[in-house]
Design a protein around this motif. Structure first.
Motif, short mmCIF file in Angstrom:
data_model
loop_
_atom_site.label_atom_id
_atom_site.label_comp_id
_atom_site.label_asym_id
_atom_site.label_seq_id
_atom_site.Cartn_x
_atom_site.Cartn_y
_atom_site.Cartn_z
N UNK A 43 0.79 -1.21 -0.12
CA UNK A 43 -0.15 -0.11 -0.02
C UNK A 43 0.77 1.16 0.02
N UNK A 44 2.26 1.09 0.01
CA UNK A 44 3.19 2.35 0.01
C UNK A 44 2.81 2.91 -1.29
N UNK A 45 3.70 4.15 -1.60
CA UNK A 45 3.54 5.07 -2.51
C UNK A 45 4.28 4.15 -3.88
N UNK A 46 3.66 4.27 -5.02
CA UNK A 46 4.07 3.70 -6.38
C UNK A 46 5.19 3.87 -6.61
N UNK A 47 6.14 2.93 -6.95
CA UNK A 47 7.56 3.28 -6.99
C UNK A 47 7.79 4.25 -8.35
N UNK A 48 8.83 4.96 -8.38
CA UNK A 48 9.21 5.99 -9.28
C UNK A 48 10.54 5.55 -10.13
N UNK A 49 11.64 6.13 -9.97
CA UNK A 49 12.87 5.72 -10.65
C UNK A 49 13.32 4.34 -10.24
N UNK A 50 13.97 3.57 -11.08
CA UNK A 50 14.57 2.47 -10.60
C UNK A 50 15.26 2.36 -9.43
N UNK A 51 16.25 3.07 -9.19
CA UNK A 51 16.85 3.00 -7.77
C UNK A 51 16.28 3.99 -6.94
N UNK A 52 15.15 4.37 -7.21
CA UNK A 52 14.55 5.32 -6.10
C UNK A 52 15.10 6.74 -6.19
N UNK A 53 14.54 7.81 -5.24
CA UNK A 53 15.01 9.03 -5.50
C UNK A 53 16.27 9.33 -4.16
N UNK A 54 16.93 10.32 -4.16
CA UNK A 54 18.00 10.38 -3.27
C UNK A 54 17.78 11.60 -2.57
N UNK A 55 16.70 12.26 -2.60
CA UNK A 55 16.27 13.25 -1.66
C UNK A 55 15.31 12.82 -0.96
N UNK A 56 15.48 12.31 0.17
CA UNK A 56 14.43 11.67 0.85
C UNK A 56 14.43 12.08 2.54
N UNK A 57 13.49 12.20 3.53
CA UNK A 57 13.54 12.37 4.84
C UNK A 57 13.63 10.94 5.71
N UNK A 58 14.38 11.23 6.88
CA UNK A 58 14.45 10.00 7.64
C UNK A 58 13.70 10.19 8.82
N UNK A 59 12.89 9.25 8.97
CA UNK A 59 11.83 9.42 10.15
C UNK A 59 12.42 8.22 11.33
N UNK A 60 12.35 8.90 12.56
CA UNK A 60 12.68 7.97 13.67
C UNK A 60 11.52 8.14 14.68
N UNK A 61 11.41 6.71 15.25
CA UNK A 61 10.29 6.74 16.47
C UNK A 61 10.96 5.62 17.20
N UNK A 62 10.51 5.54 18.68
CA UNK A 62 10.60 4.33 19.34
C UNK A 62 9.55 3.49 19.77
N UNK A 63 9.39 2.28 19.54
CA UNK A 63 8.29 1.08 19.58
C UNK A 63 8.87 0.19 20.78
N UNK A 64 8.16 0.06 21.91
CA UNK A 64 8.56 -0.95 22.84
C UNK A 64 10.24 -0.78 23.33
N UNK A 65 10.82 0.38 23.23
CA UNK A 65 12.21 0.32 23.41
C UNK A 65 13.11 0.18 22.40
N UNK A 66 12.29 -0.05 21.27
CA UNK A 66 13.18 -0.32 20.03
C UNK A 66 13.30 0.69 19.08
N UNK A 67 14.27 1.33 18.65
CA UNK A 67 14.40 2.52 17.74
C UNK A 67 14.16 2.08 16.39
N UNK A 68 13.16 2.91 15.89
CA UNK A 68 12.92 2.54 14.26
C UNK A 68 13.17 3.64 13.58
N UNK A 69 14.04 3.69 12.58
CA UNK A 69 14.10 4.43 11.64
C UNK A 69 14.10 4.25 10.08
N UNK A 70 13.57 5.04 9.34
CA UNK A 70 13.17 4.51 8.01
C UNK A 70 12.91 5.70 6.99
N UNK A 71 13.06 5.33 5.78
CA UNK A 71 13.05 6.40 4.63
C UNK A 71 12.37 5.86 3.43
#
Length: 442
Positions: free
Chosen positions: A21-49
């Motif tokens: 259900x994520x955004x439709x893929x664009x370029x083959x390798x993806x974009x280089x200008x992206x934001x990194x999100x951070x949060x904590x779940x049950x004491x575990x750091x979750x970081x994604x882009x």
């Protein structure tokens, strides 16, 4: 170091919320200008882009590498890396292998001195299907004696095929830190066959725990990733404290003969706890030179330009950043008869050299280009996010790092150069007939 394994999935199914259900893929390798999100779940750091790439990568990273080994279990992290993908509490080795191969995904385990990472990659649909197997491989360790015994041959092979450059850098860490960060990434020959299931399980119980875990995602929505992490049952016991590893400095020589000498020389750099100084160390590495970016062209780094030797040789800047310390310097390989002269020249530059605004500008431009090019490589991005997340508590985007590099001044770089020259570490491997001892260098 990475152990590639083709393994499979095992998880509670999460069909209602998925990467599909994520955004439709664009370029083959993806974009280089992206934001990194951070949060904590049950004491575990979750970081994604979310880089809109058709390839999704999810990695479970623990702050537990060879630094956490003791004199009683040296080499256990090497064995643990090779055990990735073996039978777990919920799935057999065959089941893991078959299911992951069937959907065209891949699972591999990577080890360094401070982290061990289990990474699953494939198309978004494939990763969604086999994500449970990443969970079981990374959190449900169980070591069968006959399976652990089967990897002895692989251990011997990896020891026998280590390149001399790697062995030299390994010895450099031993000279600089002795224990902790000085522990090798490879098991010692005398310990092969002595690291059994009990030792492995004890290391896992003490180090692969929730308080040391980071989950990294690339090409995945952050909310979806946090939902998945909520379902993963990480061991809740507090992990073993991180072993201190102060920089000491020293020398290790390994005379193996031959025609060439491999020499690494470095001083104390900066860790991830001081990102500004760590960025200055990275700039200094580029100033020293890391090879030409133009095929067949000469490397015109500061070190290469300052060494007047007629024989052919190769030299490169060296920079390693850890949680609380680091190494900065250079490594070269040269015919044994000129290795002594090059060693003296490099030591003189490290102790007495200064960089100019022109050199710093060039180094910053090269570093920024390298960071942005690396941001197009998904494997490199996941590895960097996992490392910074595990060691600093927050992943950073390439643009954030570029801004940090921009803030580095000439004075910052000269301060790093002055600091590392106070107490050098030297390791050498090969024909060391003409390589001087550290005590003889002024």
């Amino acid at each position: 170091m990475a152990c590639n394994i083709t393994k499979l999935p095992l998880f509670r199914s999460i069909s209602s919320r998925s990467f599909a259900s994520a955004a439709n893929p664009k370029p083959i390798g993806g974009v280089c200008d992206y934001e990194v999100e951070n949060s904590t779940v049950n004491g575990v750091l979750v970081t994604s882009a979310e880089n809109n790439s058709p390839i999704t990568r999810v990695s479970i990273v623990y702050r537990a590498g060879s630094r956490q080994e003791s004199s009683d279990n040296q080499g256990v992290s090497h064995v643990l890396r090779l055990c990735a993908g073996l039978t777990t509490k919920s799935a057999s080795q065959f089941m893991i292998t078959r299911n992951i191969q069937q959907v065209g995904a891949s699972l591999h385990c990577t080890l360094d001195r401070e982290t061990i990472s289990y990474t699953l990659e494939g198309t978004r649909k494939a990763v969604e299907q086999v994500l449970p197997f990443l969970s079981t491989v990374a959190t449900e360790h169980t070591f069968r004696p006959w399976e652990v015994a089967d990897i002895v041959g692989r251990l011997r092979l990896e020891l026998a095929t280590r390149p001399p450059q790697f062995r030299t850098v390994d010895l450099l860490h031993k000279a600089a830190y002795r224990t902790g960060l000085g522990n090798s990434l490879f098991i010692a020959k005398y310990n092969i066959g002595k690291i059994g299931p009990e030792t492995l399980q004890h290391f896992v119980n003490c180090n692969l725990t929730a308080d040391k875990a980071t989950v990294v995602g690339l090409g995945v929505d952050h909310k979806e990733l946090t939902y998945i992490v909520e379902k993963i049952k990480f061991p809740e016991l507090a992990g073993q404290p991180i072993n201190p590893s102060p920089y000491k400095g020293g020398e290790i020589r390994c005379d193996k003969g031959g025609d060439l000498a491999y020499v690494a020389i470095a001083g104390e750099g900066a860790g991830h706890n001081n990102m500004k100084e760590a960025a200055a160390c990275a700039v200094l590495q580029k100033i020293f030179g890391t090879g030409s970016s133009v095929p067949y062209a000469l490397d015109h780094g500061m070190l290469r330009s300052s060494i007047k030797v007629t024989d052919s040789f190769a030299i490169s800047g060296l920079n390693a950043n850890y949680a609380d310390t680091g190494l900065v310097g250079a490594m070269f390989v040269a015919p044994s008869n000129v290795a002594g002269q090059i060693t003296e020249n490099v030591v003189d530059i490290l102790k007495n050299g200064k960089v100019t605004d022109e050199w710093v500008s060039k180094g910053k431009n090269q570093l920024k280009a390298a960071v942005l090019l690396a941001s197009e490589n998904g494997k490199s991005v996941v590895r960097k996010l996992g490392q910074t997340g595990a060691l600093t508590g927050s992943g950073i985007s390439p643009n954030q790092y570029i801004n940090l590099v921009e803030s580095v001044s000439t004075q910052d770089v000269n301060n790093v150069l002055q600091k590392l020259g106070r107490n050098l570490s030297i390791s050498s491997f090969g024909n060391l007939t003409c390589v001087p001892y550290l005590a003889d260098l002024k």
